[in-house]
Design an enzyme around this catalytic site. Structure first.
Site, mmCIF file in Angstrom:
data_model
loop_
_atom_site.group_PDB
_atom_site.id
_atom_site.type_symbol
_atom_site.label_atom_id
_atom_site.label_comp_id
_atom_site.label_asym_id
_atom_site.label_seq_id
_atom_site.Cartn_x
_atom_site.Cartn_y
_atom_site.Cartn_z
ATOM 1 N N TYR A 118 -5.022 81.658 -27.752
ATOM 2 C CA TYR A 118 -5.039 82.740 -26.970
ATOM 3 C C TYR A 118 -6.606 82.933 -26.540
ATOM 4 C CZ TYR A 118 -5.539 87.792 -25.451
ATOM 5 O OH TYR A 118 -6.016 88.843 -24.688
ATOM 6 N N TRP A 120 -9.536 83.820 -22.836
ATOM 7 C CA TRP A 120 -9.616 84.061 -21.448
ATOM 8 C C TRP A 120 -10.246 82.755 -20.613
ATOM 9 C CZ3 TRP A 120 -10.292 88.395 -17.790
ATOM 10 C CH2 TRP A 120 -9.425 89.547 -18.096
#
Ligand SMILES: Nc1nc2c(c(=O)[nH]1)N[C@H]1C(S)=C(S)[C@@H](COP(=O)(O)OP(=O)(O)OC[C@H]3O[C@@H](n4cnc5c(=O)[nH]c(N)nc54)[C@H](O)[C@@H]3O)O[C@H]1N2
Ligand SMILES: Nc1nc2c(c(=O)[nH]1)N[C@H]1C(S)=C(S)[C@@H](COP(=O)(O)OP(=O)(O)OC[C@H]3O[C@@H](n4cnc5c(=O)[nH]c(N)nc54)[C@H](O)[C@@H]3O)O[C@H]1N2
Ligand SMILES: [Mo]
Length: 772
Positions: A118, A120
């Site tokens: 996970y 960005w």
């Protein structure tokens, strides 16, 4: 549609999650960044992306933890982050890694590989780390994945049961222009934090939220900000200071007034909703003996009961838009604020009317409320994952600590896999996860941890095999994001730092050692052309004509905005719910959900309800000196990204991330502005510096996320001010298992600095000369 506004001249640009920037070079080769001329309100976050401060924390060479290299996988896992790294050549690192993948797959199977990864990462459709790592792991037989996000889990799981999936709603938020014309009253739970609207995943084009809000204010919209902090609104507003985690009680009392004063829109509730009567029984206290009156709510949430009653009447007599911050669902029982907000909006009966209804996160990112033309931009195909095992994203420590144990998720029972190898590319779990002391223990379980990173982040320092990666300035890419108006040619402007390589090239090279075809014979340019051409076809299907790749690349920027058709959320559903039902079992908004009721959960009933959080200011077993800690998104960076940049550092005090507290709480503890403080609870301890401010409710403390986790292993103290040293790591509920960072009590005391407590977050780790 006509050709997009056109092709801008051939400036050199790059794009990031915080905006589009123009890049120029000085005579001696230094890079300078400036906000894109087309952006009326560019973010300062990215101005220092090329700074020396960031270069100082770059990773130069593949690096392997000493014990792992010398004694093999699984050796001394407790020394992760403590013992030196050995720098090695790429070939050796990749050979060792290919052999380790072979060992793990043969001995334990692909179910032993956690590749959720996970995070960005960076903007850019091609060099998108998650797509790259997932594609690689799928090609080698699959991996244990995750569902949902830290951003939205409780909210994302509840919404399809109640009204519609989050993404569909996200893409049809009533646009700013419509609200400026129609909205008389804008009531927001959690403000409209424009610090957050600097961001859009994939790259914002025009930053519009401040202008959108100002246009509304100028047109006469009145704003009510219900929040523990008052400084999260860009326009004048009334502040109703609320205790954290208690908004549902307030919303219930607003609903109670609407119901008992006959202000609820019974026709809308009958034609567009199901289950109001069952919810009404709860609201009036017929099922639990507790009528949800303003007096009841006031004792819980701290907002005066008279104001609650008047606000309900104002909402019913105005065109009212209700808004809720995503932060409210990043808490224990986080499903309830989203469900209750929709219920309240349904009772007002303005859903689908221009300027009325509800919004889920105006201000959370720039794109909420933008009305740009939308089409699906191409991306890197991830392929199919042959392994079906998954975890809810925030249950990583549970998974590592409890293999084989069962958990519930969205009405079903699953069990945790036994993970032996973790691969992380593009995320920073030692930023994003809660209760990082617990994650440190869980992190000792796997035999091998591989991290692809440009920077010496805390997660990088805790890896066994660390592979250095380029930044967007060092590669070519394309930025495009749903709801944003620019498509940007992200041009390479400098050579890769040290020996860093693109994630794509790393996986291609590793894949060749494992007999998979990762690249499909295409290089960077080939992939960019392919992704662009797919996008061009998708756009054409929506009558949007994009120029061909070469024309785009030479121009550097395609502008799809700014004007577009105004948007009204759920307009067609309102007009004819039979023809345009919402995708719930009943086709109506479910104020009572038979599905959720059928799950028989103690922490999520068949209708929205108030639950006491395990930690909050009203808890009877609370020590009177504790404060409620909010860990919000940082104004000067994106999460942990660019924390070492001058812009982020300028927000620190004595090198520490500051904590905001109210003057009365400071006085009670003898804390002066700028003092170093220790923030602690049973889970952990951290050092921060105090900012004393009356923009925060007494009893509440605010410490933004993202200061690089800096654990002093000897004392157990985090030295830099990372709130996840003390936050709680339990699922939001047995429905969603979401992140519940915002449910957290702490104590604070004044601290005098000690030499051992210097911040070491931006130090590079120790290295050792290579063993034979
Ligand atoms: N207490 C608390 N914790 C929270 C939250 C909160 O509200 N409170 N919010 C949560 C939320 S909403 C989120 S979204 C998460 C965010 O958590 P993350 O998304 O994990 O945080 P980032 O700092 O963005 O991490 C991205 C990492 O990717 C690296 N990177 C950048 N580009 C590349 C690339 O091209 N390749 C590779 N391999 N790596 C790259 C960056 O250097 C950085 O280390 O945090 C969560 N944590
Ligand atoms: N600059 C910057 N912008 C970002 C990010 C970043 O890291 N930096 N991250 C991006 C990401 S990944 C996400 S998911 C979004 C997240 O967007 P959000 O989750 O909305 O962001 P937060 O800053 O955590 O919280 C927003 C506001 O809610 C208030 N709040 C907190 N708890 C409560 C409560 O119990 N009740 C009420 N009424 N208010 C409360 C906080 O004080 C804060 O002002 O932001 C995005 N934008
Ligand atoms: Mo997020």
């Amino acid at each position: 549609m006509k050709l997009p506004h056109g092709l801008s001249n051939s400036k050199i640009r790059t794009a990031a999650h915080w905006g589009v920037y123009e890049v120029s070079k000085s005579g001696n080769g230094d890079l300078f960044l400036a906000g894109a001329a087309e952006d009326p309100d560019p973010s300062p976050i990215g101005l220092h992306m090329a700074s020396d401060d960031l270069k100082q924390v770059r990773i130069a060479k593949p690096s392997i933890r000493r014990s792992w290299l010398e004694r093999g996988p699984g050796s001394n896992p407790h020394l992760r982050g403590r013992e030196p790294f050995v720098e090695v050549e790429w070939d050796l690192a990749l050979d060792l890694l290919a052999a380790e993948f072979k060992r793990i797959r043969e001995k334990f199977g692909n179910e032993a590989i956690f590749g959720g990864s996970y995070g960005w990462a960076s903007a850019g459709r091609f060099h998108h780390a998650q797509s790259q790592v997932h594609r690689f792991l799928n090609l080698i037989g699959g991996y244990v994945s995750h569902v949902d996000s830290y951003s939205l889990a409780a909210g994302k799981v509840i919404l399809p049961h109640v009204i519609e999936g989050f993404s569909n709603l996200f893409n049809q938020h009533t646009s700013w222009d419509v609200m400026a014309k129609e909205t008389e009253l804008f009531v927001t739970f959690g403000g409209v934090p424009v610090k957050n609207a600097q961001i859009s995943q994939g790259g914002p084009g025009r930053h519009r939220v401040v202008a959108g809000m100002r246009d509304m204010a100028q047109a006469g919209t009145r704003f009510v900000n219900i929040s523990p902090v008052s400084d999260n609104m860009p326009v004048d507003s009334e502040w109703l200071s609320i205790r954290p985690n208690t908004d549902v009680a307030l919303m219930l009392a607003l609903a109670y007034v609407l119901e008992t004063e006959r202000l609820a829109d019974l026709e809308f509730l009958a034609t567009h909703c199901v289950g109001y009567q069952r919810f009404r029984s709860y609201l009036l206290g017929q099922t639990d003996g507790v009528p949800k009156t303003p007096a009841w709510a006031s004792a819980i949430c701290g907002v005066p009961m008279e104001r609650i009653a008047v606000l309900a009447r104002e909402m019913a007599s105005s065109r009212t838009m209700l808004n809720v911050s995503w932060s409210l669902q990043r808490a224990v029982h986080g499903e309830q604020p989203f469900w209750m907000l929709v219920t309240l909006a349904a009772m007002l009966g303005q859903i689908g009317l221009p300027g009325g209804g509800f919004g889920l996160g105006y201000g959370a990112v720039n794109s909420v409320g933008n009305d740009n033309a939308r089409f699906k931009f191409g991306d890197v195909p991830q392929g199919r994952n042959p392994v079906s095992t998954f975890i809810p994203v925030a249950r990583i420590a549970d998974m590592l600590l409890n293999p084989g144990e069962s958990f519930t998720y969205n009405g079903k029972v699953y069990s945790y896999p036994d993970i032996r190898l973790i691969y992380w590319a593009g995320g920073n779990p030692f930023h994003h996860h809660q209760d990082l002391n617990r994650l440190l223990k869980a992190w000792e379980k796997p035999e091998t941890i591989v991290v692809n990173e440009p920077y010496w982040t805390p997660t990088a320092k805790l890896a066994d095999v660390l592979l250095p990666v380029t930044t967007p300035l060092e590669r070519n890419d394309i930025a495009a994001s749903t709801g944003e108006d620019f498509i940007v040619a992200m041009k390479k402007v400098e050579d890769p730092f040290g020996q860093s390589r693109n994630d794509f090239d790393i996986f291609d090279d590793l894949g060749r050692r494992m007999d998979i075809d990762f690249s499909e014979g295409l290089n960077e340019e080939g992939w960019l052309r392919r992704i662009y051409d797919i996008s061009r076809e998708n756009a054409a299907a929506k009558a949007i004509n994009l120029p061909d790749f070469d024309e785009f690349w030479n121009a550097g920027l395609l502008d799809l905005g700014p004007e577009a058709a105004p948007v009204i959320m759920l307009e067609s559903f309102r007009a004819s719910p039979d023809e345009n039902p919402v995708p719930t079992p009943s086709g109506r908004i479910e104020i009572f959900s038979e599905t959720i009721n059928g799950f028989s959960l103690v922490d999520c009933l068949g209708h929205p309800a108030w639950f006491e959080p395990p930690e909050w200011l009203g808890a009877c077993d609370r020590d009177a000196t504790t404060l409620h800690l909010i860990s919000d998104q940082p104004p000067r960076r994106l999460h942990s990204q660019l924390d070492a940049s001058p812009h982020s550092k300028a927000g620190k005090i004595a090198g520490r991330e500051p904590i905001h507290i109210h003057p009365t709480d400071a006085a009670a503890r003898g804390i002066a502005d700028g003092d170093l403080v220790e923030v602690f609870n049973a889970r952990g301890r951290l050092i921060s510096a105090a900012v004393i401010s009356d923009a925060i409710r007494p009893g509440v403390a605010r410490l933004s996320t993202g200061a690089w986790f800096d654990m002093d292993f000897d004392s157990g103290i985090e030295r830099h001010g990372n709130p996840n040293a003390v936050t709680m790591d339990i699922g939001a509920s047995s429905l969603s298992q979401g992140c519940s960072a915002q449910t957290c009590l702490v104590e604070i005391r004044k601290l005098s600095a000690r030499p051992s407590m210097l911040v070491r977050a931006f130090d590079t780790p120790q290295f050792e000369v290579s063993a034979p």
